[in-house]
Design a protein around this motif. Structure first.
Motif, PDB file in Angstrom:
ATOM      1  N   PRO A 230      25.226  -2.361   5.552  1.00 50.75           N
ATOM      2  CA  PRO A 230      26.505  -2.085   4.894  1.00 50.75           C
ATOM      3  C   PRO A 230      27.156  -0.818   5.430  1.00 50.75           C
ATOM      4  N   ALA A 231      28.487  -0.779   5.384  1.00 49.81           N
ATOM      5  CA  ALA A 231      29.269   0.406   5.755  1.00 49.81           C
ATOM      6  C   ALA A 231      30.393   0.533   4.730  1.00 49.81           C
ATOM      7  N   ARG A 232      31.487   1.198   5.087  1.00 50.23           N
ATOM      8  CA  ARG A 232      32.536   1.472   4.099  1.00 50.23           C
ATOM      9  C   ARG A 232      33.044   0.224   3.379  1.00 50.23           C
ATOM     10  N   PRO A 233      33.175  -0.937   4.039  1.00 54.38           N
ATOM     11  CA  PRO A 233      33.640  -2.124   3.291  1.00 54.38           C
ATOM     12  C   PRO A 233      32.702  -2.548   2.166  1.00 54.38           C
ATOM     13  N   GLU A 234      31.424  -2.126   2.243  1.00 54.66           N
ATOM     14  CA  GLU A 234      30.455  -2.466   1.205  1.00 54.66           C
ATOM     15  C   GLU A 234      30.034  -1.256   0.375  1.00 54.66           C
ATOM     16  N   ILE A 240      27.348  -2.407  -6.785  1.00 51.14           N
ATOM     17  CA  ILE A 240      26.160  -1.697  -7.231  1.00 51.14           C
ATOM     18  C   ILE A 240      25.152  -1.731  -6.081  1.00 51.14           C
ATOM     19  N   PRO A 241      24.347  -0.673  -5.882  1.00 51.55           N
ATOM     20  CA  PRO A 241      23.441  -0.647  -4.725  1.00 51.55           C
ATOM     21  C   PRO A 241      22.580  -1.885  -4.551  1.00 51.55           C
ATOM     22  N   MET A 242      22.064  -2.438  -5.642  1.00 44.14           N
ATOM     23  CA  MET A 242      21.198  -3.618  -5.549  1.00 44.14           C
ATOM     24  C   MET A 242      21.954  -4.848  -5.042  1.00 44.14           C
ATOM     25  N   GLU A 243      23.274  -4.832  -5.128  1.00 44.42           N
ATOM     26  CA  GLU A 243      24.058  -5.987  -4.692  1.00 44.42           C
ATOM     27  C   GLU A 243      24.290  -5.993  -3.187  1.00 44.42           C
ATOM     28  N   VAL A 244      24.085  -4.859  -2.517  1.00 47.43           N
ATOM     29  CA  VAL A 244      24.419  -4.768  -1.091  1.00 47.43           C
ATOM     30  C   VAL A 244      23.201  -4.391  -0.237  1.00 47.43           C
ATOM     31  N   GLY A 245      22.030  -4.858  -0.652  1.00 48.36           N
ATOM     32  CA  GLY A 245      20.851  -4.732   0.183  1.00 48.36           C
ATOM     33  C   GLY A 245      20.254  -3.354   0.300  1.00 48.36           C
ATOM     34  N   LEU A 246      20.420  -2.520  -0.738  1.00 50.04           N
ATOM     35  CA  LEU A 246      19.926  -1.143  -0.671  1.00 50.04           C
ATOM     36  C   LEU A 246      18.871  -0.859  -1.731  1.00 50.04           C
ATOM     37  N   MET A 276      24.305  -9.471  -1.315  1.00 49.25           N
ATOM     38  CA  MET A 276      24.895  -9.479   0.022  1.00 49.25           C
ATOM     39  C   MET A 276      24.084 -10.366   0.955  1.00 49.25           C
ATOM     40  N   VAL A 277      24.799 -11.190   1.739  1.00 45.10           N
ATOM     41  CA  VAL A 277      24.157 -12.107   2.666  1.00 45.10           C
ATOM     42  C   VAL A 277      24.741 -11.948   4.061  1.00 45.10           C
ATOM     43  N   GLN A 278      23.920 -12.351   5.046  1.00 46.26           N
ATOM     44  CA  GLN A 278      24.386 -12.448   6.419  1.00 46.26           C
ATOM     45  C   GLN A 278      24.929 -13.852   6.642  1.00 46.26           C
ATOM     46  N   ILE A 338      25.271 -19.435   5.429  1.00 45.07           N
ATOM     47  CA  ILE A 338      24.413 -18.336   4.999  1.00 45.07           C
ATOM     48  C   ILE A 338      23.160 -18.329   5.856  1.00 45.07           C
ATOM     49  N   VAL A 339      22.896 -17.191   6.503  1.00 47.41           N
ATOM     50  CA  VAL A 339      21.720 -17.048   7.365  1.00 47.41           C
ATOM     51  C   VAL A 339      20.536 -16.537   6.567  1.00 47.41           C
ATOM     52  N   ASP A 340      20.777 -15.486   5.775  1.00 46.01           N
ATOM     53  CA  ASP A 340      19.694 -14.880   5.003  1.00 46.01           C
ATOM     54  C   ASP A 340      20.304 -13.819   4.102  1.00 46.01           C
ATOM     55  N   TYR A 341      19.471 -13.267   3.212  1.00 53.94           N
ATOM     56  CA  TYR A 341      19.867 -12.049   2.517  1.00 53.94           C
ATOM     57  C   TYR A 341      20.086 -10.949   3.551  1.00 53.94           C
ATOM     58  N   ALA A 342      20.941  -9.975   3.212  1.00 49.27           N
ATOM     59  CA  ALA A 342      21.150  -8.804   4.060  1.00 49.27           C
ATOM     60  C   ALA A 342      20.462  -7.595   3.449  1.00 49.27           C
ATOM     61  N   GLY A 343      19.837  -6.789   4.294  1.00 48.36           N
ATOM     62  CA  GLY A 343      19.205  -5.567   3.815  1.00 48.36           C
ATOM     63  C   GLY A 343      17.909  -5.846   3.071  1.00 48.36           C
TER      64      GLY A 343
END
Length: 357
Positions: A230-234, A240-246, A276-278, A338-343
């Protein structure tokens, strides 16, 4: 010759802040990043020094990760969240013995310095200094990055944890940081601004036998989307952090911080609404863009890019129930797979990934 002129001499197209966007050939940059190594100027990422005895406690009480027990040379990533547990920003913190070095997202040095300053209370013994303009920051990415780092400091350990080492490059003192990888390994080289041109030249010379070439921010953006970083768009108050692979940047054993109750409740109930997914798309759709499943809105693309290998990579945040590898979604006229979860995901979604405290 200053750093801007040096980049131009090497064929760089520069952003207004002087950071290279690209050099002569994006395809070559991308290929070398995957098979050798690339060198990027990341001096627009903020660098903040915290000193004195309250430095650990200050950041510990402000953010998601446990920082008070960091050993010398250790690094940890952490997040600032608001009352609703939404992301304010992310930093990486490194223990340089008598100083904590905080690395911010690009362009965020002044705002994070001010944010931290506002949380210094009477009785805190801590000094804060934004040293972004006094220093330079270069990054090595790729499978050969660790070999180049070992030429700078042969004593580095080969693992994936964040870490800091002091070293010299030629006769120039530098700080060497192992950071989260986007391809191969990721090493940062921090030096005084007055040494920036010499360090940049020395790094290119040192790494040339291993295939090192300069690259720009456009290549970094492609690599980080492809890797699910993730970067600024995420990294903003939409999430919330748990939603974006952190998940690995949150401690569930430390004391209170702003937003903690919501994050702890989500974890204890093993319930997260979005994740968040790839994604891979059959043609490029500019982010942000809504994602649909059978005509129903189920999320959105947050970042997207067409890589030089002609694949279209994207990151998206979708309802957890549909985050299944192979699931086909639509975005505009494109099909998104969808490839996989991200992070790094919560243990109840993907237990084998969890490394959090």
């Amino acid at each position: 010759m200053n750093l801007r002129d040096l980049h131009t001499q090497h064929g760089a197209t520069l952003a207004p802040d002087g950071i290279p966007l690209q050099y002569n050939d994006l395809a070559t940059e991308y290929e070398q990043a995957h098979h050798a190594a690339v060198l990027l100027d990341r001096s627009h990422e903020g660098r903040i020094h915290l000193t004195n005895i309250s430095r650990f406690e200050l950041l510990n009480r402000m953010s998601t990760n446990k920082l008070v027990d960091m050993t010398a040379g250790e690094g940890r990533a952490t997040l600032f969240t608001n009352d609703h547990a939404r992301i304010i920003d992310r930093i990486e913190v490194y223990n340089l013995a008598d100083t904590l070095l905080a690395i911010t997202e690009p362009g965020q040095g002044p705002s994070i310095t001010n944010f931290i300053q506002k949380h210094i209370f009477y009785g805190d013994q801590v000094q804060l200094a934004d040293v972004t303009t006094e220093t330079a920051h270069f990054a090595l990415h790729g499978p050969q990055a660790v070999a180049i780092a070992k030429l700078i400091n042969p004593d580095i350990h080969e693992d994936t944890t964040l870490a800091a080492y002091q070293a010299t490059l030629g006769s120039t003192p530098v700080t060497l940081l192992r950071r989260k990888a986007v391809v191969g390994t990721h090493w940062a080289v921090i030096c005084a601004k007055t040494d920036a041109e010499q360090v940049y030249v020395d790094l290119l010379s040192l790494g040339a036998p291993l295939g090192l070439i300069p690259a720009g921010s456009l290549t970094f953006n492609t690599l980080r989307i492809e890797a699910g970083r993730p970067a600024r768009p995420e990294l903003n108050t939409d999430y919330i952090p748990m939603e974006v692979g952190l998940y690995d940047e949150i401690s569930f054993t430390k004391g209170c911080y702003t937003g903690q109750e919501i994050i702890a409740r989500m974890d204890s109930r093993e319930r997260i609404a979005r994740v968040m997914v790839q994604l891979e798309l059959d043609n490029l759709v500019q982010a942000p863009a809504d994602l649909f499943l059978d005509g129903r809105l189920i999320g959105k693309i947050t970042s997207s890019v067409q890589a030089p290998n002609h694949h279209v990579y994207a990151l998206g945040v979708v309802k957890t129930a549909v985050a299944i590898p192979g699931k086909l979604l639509t975005a505009g006229e494109a099909t998104a797979t969808i490839v996989d979860y991200a992070g790094t995901q919560p243990t109840f979604l993907k237990p084998e990934q969890n490394t959090s405290a």
